[in-house]
Design a protein around this motif. Structure first.
Motif, PDB file in Angstrom:
ATOM      1  N   ASP A 170      -7.945  26.420 -13.540  1.00  0.00           N
ATOM      2  CA  ASP A 170      -9.921  26.933 -14.605  1.00  0.00           C
ATOM      3  C   ASP A 170      -9.886  25.469 -15.035  1.00  0.00           C
ATOM      4  N   PHE A 171      -9.921  24.293 -14.723  1.00  0.00           N
ATOM      5  CA  PHE A 171     -10.101  23.700 -15.352  1.00  0.00           C
ATOM      6  C   PHE A 171     -11.387  23.223 -15.593  1.00  0.00           C
ATOM      7  N   ASP A 172     -12.292  22.804 -16.939  1.00  0.00           N
ATOM      8  CA  ASP A 172     -13.308  22.591 -17.308  1.00  0.00           C
ATOM      9  C   ASP A 172     -13.780  21.833 -18.040  1.00  0.00           C
ATOM     10  N   PRO A 173     -14.124  20.492 -17.575  1.00  0.00           N
ATOM     11  CA  PRO A 173     -13.772  19.165 -18.437  1.00  0.00           C
ATOM     12  C   PRO A 173     -15.416  19.482 -19.833  1.00  0.00           C
ATOM     13  N   VAL A 174     -16.132  20.496 -19.971  1.00  0.00           N
ATOM     14  CA  VAL A 174     -16.692  20.348 -21.179  1.00  0.00           C
ATOM     15  C   VAL A 174     -16.025  21.065 -22.460  1.00  0.00           C
ATOM     16  N   ARG A 175     -15.061  21.900 -21.551  1.00  0.00           N
ATOM     17  CA  ARG A 175     -14.489  23.250 -21.848  1.00  0.00           C
ATOM     18  C   ARG A 175     -13.105  22.358 -22.863  1.00  0.00           C
ATOM     19  N   SER A 176     -12.220  21.507 -21.874  1.00  0.00           N
ATOM     20  CA  SER A 176     -10.935  20.972 -21.914  1.00  0.00           C
ATOM     21  C   SER A 176     -10.743  20.824 -23.104  1.00  0.00           C
ATOM     22  N   ASN A 177      -9.453  20.510 -24.060  1.00  0.00           N
ATOM     23  CA  ASN A 177      -9.236  19.555 -24.652  1.00  0.00           C
ATOM     24  C   ASN A 177      -8.334  18.998 -24.058  1.00  0.00           C
ATOM     25  N   ARG A 178      -7.786  18.948 -22.531  1.00  0.00           N
ATOM     26  CA  ARG A 178      -6.335  18.192 -22.107  1.00  0.00           C
ATOM     27  C   ARG A 178      -6.489  17.013 -22.247  1.00  0.00           C
ATOM     28  N   THR A 179      -5.263  16.309 -22.575  1.00  0.00           N
ATOM     29  CA  THR A 179      -5.270  14.641 -22.090  1.00  0.00           C
ATOM     30  C   THR A 179      -4.630  14.180 -21.108  1.00  0.00           C
ATOM     31  N   PHE A 180      -5.020  13.321 -20.918  1.00  0.00           N
ATOM     32  CA  PHE A 180      -4.422  12.288 -20.356  1.00  0.00           C
ATOM     33  C   PHE A 180      -4.008  11.140 -20.500  1.00  0.00           C
ATOM     34  N   THR A 181      -2.859  10.745 -19.415  1.00  0.00           N
ATOM     35  CA  THR A 181      -2.684   9.328 -19.549  1.00  0.00           C
ATOM     36  C   THR A 181      -2.272   8.252 -18.435  1.00  0.00           C
ATOM     37  N   ILE A 182      -3.609   7.516 -18.153  1.00  0.00           N
ATOM     38  CA  ILE A 182      -3.873   6.206 -17.552  1.00  0.00           C
ATOM     39  C   ILE A 182      -2.232   5.139 -17.660  1.00  0.00           C
ATOM     40  N   GLY A 183      -2.133   4.963 -16.648  1.00  0.00           N
ATOM     41  CA  GLY A 183      -1.449   3.811 -17.092  1.00  0.00           C
ATOM     42  C   GLY A 183      -2.177   1.974 -16.340  1.00  0.00           C
ATOM     43  N   ILE A 184      -2.055   1.472 -16.755  1.00  0.00           N
ATOM     44  CA  ILE A 184      -2.942  -0.313 -16.747  1.00  0.00           C
ATOM     45  C   ILE A 184      -2.284  -1.103 -16.866  1.00  0.00           C
ATOM     46  N   LEU A 227     -13.787   4.585 -20.102  1.00  0.00           N
ATOM     47  CA  LEU A 227     -13.602   6.576 -19.796  1.00  0.00           C
ATOM     48  C   LEU A 227     -13.372   6.953 -20.981  1.00  0.00           C
ATOM     49  N   GLY A 228     -13.714   6.496 -21.649  1.00  0.00           N
ATOM     50  CA  GLY A 228     -13.676   8.076 -23.105  1.00  0.00           C
ATOM     51  C   GLY A 228     -14.954   8.550 -22.946  1.00  0.00           C
ATOM     52  N   ASP A 229     -16.471   7.340 -22.496  1.00  0.00           N
ATOM     53  CA  ASP A 229     -17.827   7.518 -22.744  1.00  0.00           C
ATOM     54  C   ASP A 229     -17.828   9.597 -22.453  1.00  0.00           C
ATOM     55  N   SER A 230     -18.616   9.835 -23.145  1.00  0.00           N
ATOM     56  CA  SER A 230     -18.730  11.578 -22.525  1.00  0.00           C
ATOM     57  C   SER A 230     -17.858  12.249 -22.423  1.00  0.00           C
ATOM     58  N   VAL A 231     -15.887  12.915 -22.364  1.00  0.00           N
ATOM     59  CA  VAL A 231     -15.718  13.802 -22.197  1.00  0.00           C
ATOM     60  C   VAL A 231     -14.979  14.335 -23.252  1.00  0.00           C
ATOM     61  N   GLY A 232     -16.323  15.164 -23.832  1.00  0.00           N
ATOM     62  CA  GLY A 232     -15.691  16.140 -24.719  1.00  0.00           C
ATOM     63  C   GLY A 232     -14.537  15.762 -26.033  1.00  0.00           C
ATOM     64  N   ASP A 233     -13.905  17.314 -25.580  1.00  0.00           N
ATOM     65  CA  ASP A 233     -12.330  16.789 -26.642  1.00  0.00           C
ATOM     66  C   ASP A 233     -11.505  16.820 -25.616  1.00  0.00           C
ATOM     67  N   ILE A 234     -11.554  16.371 -24.098  1.00  0.00           N
ATOM     68  CA  ILE A 234     -11.119  15.650 -23.563  1.00  0.00           C
ATOM     69  C   ILE A 234     -10.232  14.615 -23.976  1.00  0.00           C
ATOM     70  N   ALA A 235      -9.407  14.591 -24.086  1.00  0.00           N
ATOM     71  CA  ALA A 235      -8.293  12.673 -24.647  1.00  0.00           C
ATOM     72  C   ALA A 235      -7.890  11.757 -23.466  1.00  0.00           C
ATOM     73  N   LEU A 236      -7.975  10.909 -23.638  1.00  0.00           N
ATOM     74  CA  LEU A 236      -8.308   9.811 -22.278  1.00  0.00           C
ATOM     75  C   LEU A 236      -7.137   8.539 -23.508  1.00  0.00           C
ATOM     76  N   ILE A 237      -5.913   8.589 -22.979  1.00  0.00           N
ATOM     77  CA  ILE A 237      -4.736   7.539 -23.704  1.00  0.00           C
ATOM     78  C   ILE A 237      -4.595   7.001 -22.741  1.00  0.00           C
ATOM     79  N   ALA A 238      -4.501   5.320 -23.025  1.00  0.00           N
ATOM     80  CA  ALA A 238      -4.351   4.009 -21.449  1.00  0.00           C
ATOM     81  C   ALA A 238      -2.896   3.799 -22.317  1.00  0.00           C
ATOM     82  N   ASP A 293      -4.646  19.881  -8.485  1.00  0.00           N
ATOM     83  CA  ASP A 293      -4.801  19.951  -9.913  1.00  0.00           C
ATOM     84  C   ASP A 293      -6.454  19.326 -10.064  1.00  0.00           C
ATOM     85  N   ARG A 294      -7.317  20.151 -10.436  1.00  0.00           N
ATOM     86  CA  ARG A 294      -8.822  20.241 -10.385  1.00  0.00           C
ATOM     87  C   ARG A 294      -8.699  19.007 -12.534  1.00  0.00           C
TER      88      ARG A 294
END
Length: 303
Positions: free
Chosen positions: A94-108, A119-130, A280-281
């Motif tokens: 039931d992933f919802d980007p507005v309510r989620s506090n999930r952390t995603f890791t992106i390899g670059i 990538l981190g602009d306007s993502v609410g409580d979601i954390a993005l790790i590069a 995976d949504r």
């Protein structure tokens, strides 16, 4: 605790469901009714359980069956395991980007660092790790869930990975002075600052130029593109960068940017992910987010 798959394979796990029903109802008849099986079948389950655990488990006293000490100890573990199994089976993403506090890791890789800051602009409580990732490490990082997606010019060939083109990487020369068209002669005689992420001086650009036979005059090697631009801005050196980085940053450093006068370019940058994660949504949202940032940046996509 490591799961002994061989031992579990030889155990009828349906017996644990029967045991849970017997412990809750304290009656063979009621447990059989709960599981919608006949009473003889439930009696057989109880007999099998007694044999396997070498314990009476449930002892008849008057009108009810009383669990033994061993049965009470077993049931706490069995009930927890069945609850966890039911939760896993009934799980809905039931992933919802507005309510989620999930952390995603992106390899670059170094070549693809342009995308990460946006990538981190306007993502609410979601954390993005590069996370910086070399091409040779991409398969293991994806397989071991160390990263959720990868942005790189190195694409693994295994069929378990999916990929799509994000943008092309024509080479650009960044230098002090007025913008002008470069001749091949000027390209071959200029002095350069080159980007090579590792200590051996090897990187996508140096490898590419070597393959096509260009032995350039390298005066300085730095680990990333921003350092190369800084060096070019404070010297007479020319920095060689892929078009997306040059277009975005050269002006900030007061440099001119001109296409390299050679018919080669770096390998295109791809978005890479594990194919079976497409359901995976959250991953689907992440992939869409990366595509959105690339589209907004108007990066070169080729013909």
């Amino acid at each position: 605790m490591t799961i002994d798959h061989h031992n579990l394979r030889n155990f009828d796990l349906n017996l644990l469901i029967a045991f849970d029903a017997l412990m809750k109802d304290r009656s063979v008849t009621l447990a059989a009714h709960r599981l919608r099986v006949g009473q003889p079948a439930m009696s057989h389950n109880l007999a099998t359980l007694r044999l396997l655990f070498d314990d009476e488990l449930l002892v008849r006293t008057r009108n009810v069956m009383t669990p033994t000490t061993r049965a009470l100890a077993l049931h706490s573990h069995v009930a927890a395991a069945l609850d966890a199994a039911q939760l896993a089976i009934s799980y809905e993403d039931d992933f919802d980007p507005v309510r989620s506090n999930r952390t995603f890791t992106i390899g670059i890789s170094t070549e693809d660092a342009l995308i990460a800051p946006s990538l981190g602009d306007s993502v609410g409580d979601i954390a993005l790790i590069a996370r910086r990732l070399l091409g040779c490490d991409i398969p293991n990082a994806l397989d071991n869930h160390e990263v959720d997606a990868v942005i790189s010019c190195s694409v693994p060939g295994a069929s378990r990975f999916s990929n799509e083109l994000l943008f092309e990487q024509p080479l650009m020369c960044c230098y002090r002075g007025a913008t002008e068209t470069w001749s091949v002669q000027r390209f071959e005689t200029a002095h350069y600052v080159l980007v090579a992420p590792n200590s051996g001086g090897q990187g996508c650009i140096s490898d590419l130029l070597t393959q096509v036979g260009y032995d350039l005059q390298i005066s300085l090697v730095v680990p990333d593109y921003l350092s190369a631009l800084e060096a070019a801005a404070n010297s007479q050196l020319t920095a060689i960068l892929p078009d997306p980085m040059a277009t975005h940053f050269a002006g900030i450093f007061g440099l001119s940017a001109t296409p390299a006068p050679i018919a080669v370019q770096l390998p295109p940058v791809h978005l890479i992910w594990v194919s079976h994660n497409e359901g995976d949504r959250g991953i689907a949202w992440l992939l869409g987010r990366i595509r959105e940032v690339v589209s907004r940046a108007s990066l070169p996509r080729g013909n």
